[in-house]
Design a protein around this motif. Structure first.
Motif, mmCIF file in Angstrom:
data_model
loop_
_atom_site.group_PDB
_atom_site.id
_atom_site.type_symbol
_atom_site.label_atom_id
_atom_site.label_comp_id
_atom_site.label_asym_id
_atom_site.label_seq_id
_atom_site.Cartn_x
_atom_site.Cartn_y
_atom_site.Cartn_z
ATOM 1 N N GLU A 486 107.681 66.543 15.834
ATOM 2 C CA GLU A 486 106.293 66.339 15.385
ATOM 3 C C GLU A 486 105.405 65.874 16.543
ATOM 4 O O GLU A 486 104.181 65.989 16.481
ATOM 5 C CB GLU A 486 106.216 65.382 14.188
ATOM 6 C CG GLU A 486 106.813 64.011 14.329
ATOM 7 C CD GLU A 486 108.294 63.898 13.960
ATOM 8 O OE1 GLU A 486 109.057 64.837 14.271
ATOM 9 O OE2 GLU A 486 108.688 62.859 13.401
ATOM 10 N N LEU A 487 106.034 65.366 17.637
ATOM 11 C CA LEU A 487 105.234 64.926 18.789
ATOM 12 C C LEU A 487 105.221 65.970 19.916
ATOM 13 O O LEU A 487 104.720 65.704 21.007
ATOM 14 C CB LEU A 487 105.793 63.598 19.342
ATOM 15 C CG LEU A 487 105.775 62.392 18.391
ATOM 16 C CD1 LEU A 487 106.399 61.175 19.057
ATOM 17 C CD2 LEU A 487 104.342 62.071 17.958
ATOM 18 N N GLN A 506 95.131 63.227 18.324
ATOM 19 C CA GLN A 506 96.260 63.304 17.377
ATOM 20 C C GLN A 506 96.050 64.512 16.458
ATOM 21 O O GLN A 506 96.990 65.274 16.198
ATOM 22 C CB GLN A 506 96.331 62.033 16.542
ATOM 23 C CG GLN A 506 96.718 60.791 17.347
ATOM 24 C CD GLN A 506 96.792 59.531 16.487
ATOM 25 O OE1 GLN A 506 96.917 59.585 15.270
ATOM 26 N NE2 GLN A 506 96.718 58.374 17.136
ATOM 27 N N CYS A 511 99.522 65.948 14.666
ATOM 28 C CA CYS A 511 100.346 64.865 14.120
ATOM 29 C C CYS A 511 99.564 63.546 14.134
ATOM 30 O O CYS A 511 99.091 63.113 15.185
ATOM 31 C CB CYS A 511 101.627 64.733 14.936
ATOM 32 S SG CYS A 511 102.708 63.435 14.351
ATOM 33 N N GLN A 512 99.464 62.950 12.958
ATOM 34 C CA GLN A 512 98.781 61.649 12.879
ATOM 35 C C GLN A 512 99.778 60.512 13.026
ATOM 36 O O GLN A 512 100.891 60.594 12.509
ATOM 37 C CB GLN A 512 98.141 61.496 11.506
ATOM 38 C CG GLN A 512 96.830 62.210 11.352
ATOM 39 C CD GLN A 512 96.288 61.964 9.949
ATOM 40 O OE1 GLN A 512 96.366 60.868 9.422
ATOM 41 N NE2 GLN A 512 95.764 63.025 9.358
ATOM 42 N N THR A 521 104.399 64.123 6.061
ATOM 43 C CA THR A 521 103.310 65.085 6.277
ATOM 44 C C THR A 521 102.110 64.690 5.429
ATOM 45 O O THR A 521 102.245 63.992 4.425
ATOM 46 C CB THR A 521 103.708 66.521 5.851
ATOM 47 O OG1 THR A 521 104.233 66.458 4.541
ATOM 48 C CG2 THR A 521 104.698 67.156 6.788
ATOM 49 N N MET A 525 99.017 68.495 8.271
ATOM 50 C CA MET A 525 99.260 67.600 9.415
ATOM 51 C C MET A 525 100.598 66.858 9.279
ATOM 52 O O MET A 525 100.923 66.352 8.204
ATOM 53 C CB MET A 525 98.113 66.586 9.433
ATOM 54 C CG MET A 525 98.048 65.732 10.655
ATOM 55 S SD MET A 525 97.208 66.568 11.969
ATOM 56 C CE MET A 525 95.533 66.329 11.454
ATOM 57 N N GLU A 526 101.335 66.781 10.380
ATOM 58 C CA GLU A 526 102.559 65.967 10.360
ATOM 59 C C GLU A 526 102.161 64.508 10.563
ATOM 60 O O GLU A 526 101.081 64.216 11.104
ATOM 61 C CB GLU A 526 103.486 66.409 11.475
ATOM 62 C CG GLU A 526 103.893 67.862 11.303
ATOM 63 C CD GLU A 526 105.304 68.117 11.747
ATOM 64 O OE1 GLU A 526 106.213 67.607 11.105
ATOM 65 O OE2 GLU A 526 105.451 68.832 12.744
ATOM 66 N N TYR A 528 103.662 60.758 12.024
ATOM 67 C CA TYR A 528 104.703 59.995 12.724
ATOM 68 C C TYR A 528 104.306 58.516 12.605
ATOM 69 O O TYR A 528 103.128 58.179 12.731
ATOM 70 C CB TYR A 528 104.794 60.442 14.195
ATOM 71 C CG TYR A 528 105.815 59.652 14.993
ATOM 72 C CD1 TYR A 528 107.176 59.931 14.873
ATOM 73 C CD2 TYR A 528 105.431 58.620 15.850
ATOM 74 C CE1 TYR A 528 108.122 59.203 15.583
ATOM 75 C CE2 TYR A 528 106.373 57.898 16.569
ATOM 76 C CZ TYR A 528 107.721 58.185 16.430
ATOM 77 O OH TYR A 528 108.653 57.453 17.125
#
Ligand code: FAD
Length: 569
Positions: A486-487, A506, A511-512, A521, A525-526, A528
């Motif tokens: 996700e990153l 982000q 990814c937020q 999720t 948007m994923e 983390y």
């Protein structure tokens, strides 16, 4: 005089090459040789074994069985689903056995089990032959030459080893094995008397199906994962003597690497290929002989004198560390695996000491054990959602593949204990026990004690930063990108500290950074998690806690620990 009828009991030595015990069995010139493996309920239920290690074990058994059959088409590995303590008397009778031969095992539980089996053999008039082959030195001998004390440093191992003498050269694999003969292999199999509580076992993460392992198996075949009711393994690493010897050949063929190997200089962030040998699972199952590994490396070192590395950082030095932990375990028995009643293990009142007098730095009053917080930290560490990408990448690699680099193990073990969460090392060792394909009780316990500064190592002020340490090895963050996908699109500037990335970035990178890992999720948007604490503050609190514990100076066998009165100190 009738020829011997021998059971060769495979346990820690799933190989044919360099096996002193197998050589001793063959030296008896047996009429028949029964190569057996018994399912020990202890392994199935009390040891925590995840699917990856199960798969690896079955690989080893299949490979060994195939190799036995190649040497004698009338033989194979006989896999028997019953506890050794109930099985052997029946086998001795049914197969008219004269000798039982096996490799010495100094693990705490194994010693108890083997004492019982030896007693049963004596009762049945069966001779028992036991040979060392799992370690470079016989751990009991190492302890004896260390004045009867556990080996707690590499210099003690080297000194004791010198007194024992040169490490024996490996012996070749046999080119023939006796067959199984014509005796009917049938015998009455029984289920262990006390059936384990399957629900409790499954709760604890034990997945092997009881009936699949305890039921009779007339063909003595190696079971499949499916038969055992196990989840599909996710590790890319495969076991077996054939693979082990091939891997060793490849490593030794690279003489430069073998001769100059220095552990602290190998990258924990390297993958495909990793930077160390990855021979540890083969060593654990005995599909690779440690003496073969040692001598093949040492011969290369001798050839490259002058530029070759030396113990403890060299490749042979790594094997001496392994022997060190076996020596410590052999001397301490069951006490080695715990703090309680362990004279070598420092007592640390784990969990965060929350009342700190900031002017003196001393802990005041009672230790406040916030077990809910500690449990949450342990859970997030285990699941790879601490919010520190380096730690999470390692824990996800461990769970998926069953192996991580030594310095990766350092990083996550330090983080869980004295360098972050202040959670007891025994809890972390349990997770490693379940997930490692190379899980070796002596090495796992000993290394956790080392990293938590409870034994072997005492420099508790040296902590691994989850941000600065990986940066030294992998500025781009490729390791994190692989295991924390996700990153993957984050700029390298933020890869180890994604919470510092501007919100707009982000979003741009898909990814937020928010929450505690419970949300994965949010629409497209994923998500983390945010870091579970501010690392530098936490590290300072941990160091202070360690300082105080060292100052009080209790060990696992201190009277105050044994009777619980340490709380009033
Ligand atoms: P290499 O660096 O190539 O070393 C060659 C061999 O030496 C290894 O295969 C292994 O048999 C031995 N060895 C190397 N380092 C050590 C060490 N520190 N202690 C003992 N033996 C060593 N190792 C295990 O075999 N089983 C375990 O359960 C285990 N648990 C660990 C838990 C923690 C918290 C830590 C910090 C380390 C642990 N280790 C364990 C030790 C070490 O990390 C692994 O042996 C090593 O990373 C395996 O990779 P390799 O085969 O590439 O090692």
């Amino acid at each position: 005089m009738p020829k011997p009828r021998v059971i060769y009991w495979f346990r820690t030595d799933l190989r044919l090459h360099d096996s002193p015990a197998l050589a001793a069995a063959l030296a008896l010139s047996p009429e028949v040789l029964y190569p057996i493996w018994t399912w020990d309920p202890h392994y199935v239920y009390r040891a925590r074994v995840g699917p990856n290690r199960w798969q690896y074990l079955l690989d080893c058994q299949n490979d060994l069985s195939g190799s036995i059959t190649k040497l004698n088409p009338r033989s194979k590995l006989l896999v028997i689903r019953e506890a050794p303590q109930t099985l052997f008397s029946k086998l001795f009778r049914a197969w008219r056995i004269t000798h039982l031969v096996f490799e010495k095992d100094t693990d705490a539980y194994a010693k108890e089990r083997d004492d019982e089996v030896v007693r049963l053999a004596r009762e049945a008039g069966v001779q028992v032959v036991v040979k060392t082959g799992r370690t470079l030195y016989d751990p009991d001998e190492l302890v004896k030459m260390n004045n009867g004390k556990p080996t707690m440093s590499i210099s003690q191992v080297i000194a004791a080893g010198k007194k024992i003498g040169a490490i024996p050269r490996p012996i070749p694999a046999p080119d023939w094995l006796p067959g199984l003969g014509d005796t009917d292999l049938g015998f009455e199999q029984e289920k262990p008397k006390s059936e384990p509580d399957v629900n409790a076992l499954q709760r604890d993460g034990h997945e092997a199906s009881y009936s699949a392992l305890a039921g009779p198996n007339a063909d003595f075949a190696v079971p499949t994962m499916e038969e055992l009711g196990l989840k599909v393994a996710t590790t890319p690493h495969r076991g077996g003597e054939t693979a082990a010897l091939r891997a060793l050949d490849e490593i030794i063929a690279n003489e430069e690497y073998t001769a100059t190997f220095e552990k602290p200089k190998t990258a924990p962030t390297a993958f495909e290929p990793q930077s160390t040998t990855l021979l540890s699972p083969h060593m654990h199952f005995g599909s690779l002989s440690c003496r073969l590994f040692y001598w093949r490396a040492q011969d290369v070192v001798d050839k490259h004198k002058g530029k070759a590395s030396q113990p403890p950082t060299s490749l042979t030095g790594q094997l001496l560390f392994r022997d060190m932990y076996f020596g410590a375990q052999a001397a301490l028995g069951f006490r080695f695996g715990q703090t309680y009643n362990n004279p070598q293990c420092r007592f640390i009142p784990w969990h965060l000491p929350s009342k700190i007098d900031t002017s003196t730095g001393m802990i005041t009053g009672e230790y406040q054990v916030d077990s809910a917080e500690a449990e949450a930290h342990l859970r997030r560490w285990k699941e790879g959602c601490t919010g520190f990408p380096w730690i999470d990448a390692l824990m996800r690699q461990l769970k998926r593949e069953g192996w991580i680099h030594h310095l990766g193990r350092h990083a996550v073990a330090c983080f869980l204990t004295r360098g972050g969460c202040y959670v007891d090392w025994e809890r972390g060792a349990e997770v490693f026990e379940e997930w490692l394909i190379d899980h070796e009780a002596a090495c796992n316990i000993g290394n956790w004690q080392w990293l938590s500064c409870t034994a072997f190592f005492a420099q508790f002020y040296r902590c691994y930063s989850p941000v600065a340490f990986p940066q030294k090895w992998d500025k781009e963050g490729n390791f994190v990108r692989k295991y924390v996908p996700e990153l993957a699109r984050f700029d390298k500037k933020y890869i180890y500290e994604p919470w510092k990335a501007p919100i707009a970035d982000q979003k741009k990178w898909g990814c937020q950074i928010r929450g505690d890992g419970s949300i994965m999720t949010d629409g497209e948007m994923e998500v983390y998690p945010k870091p579970m604490f501010e690392f530098p503050t936490r590290r300072d609190i941990c160091i202070q806690g360690m300082k105080n514990a060292y100052h009080v100076g209790l060990y696992g066998n201190s009277p105050q620990v044994l009777d619980g009165s340490w709380r009033r100190l």
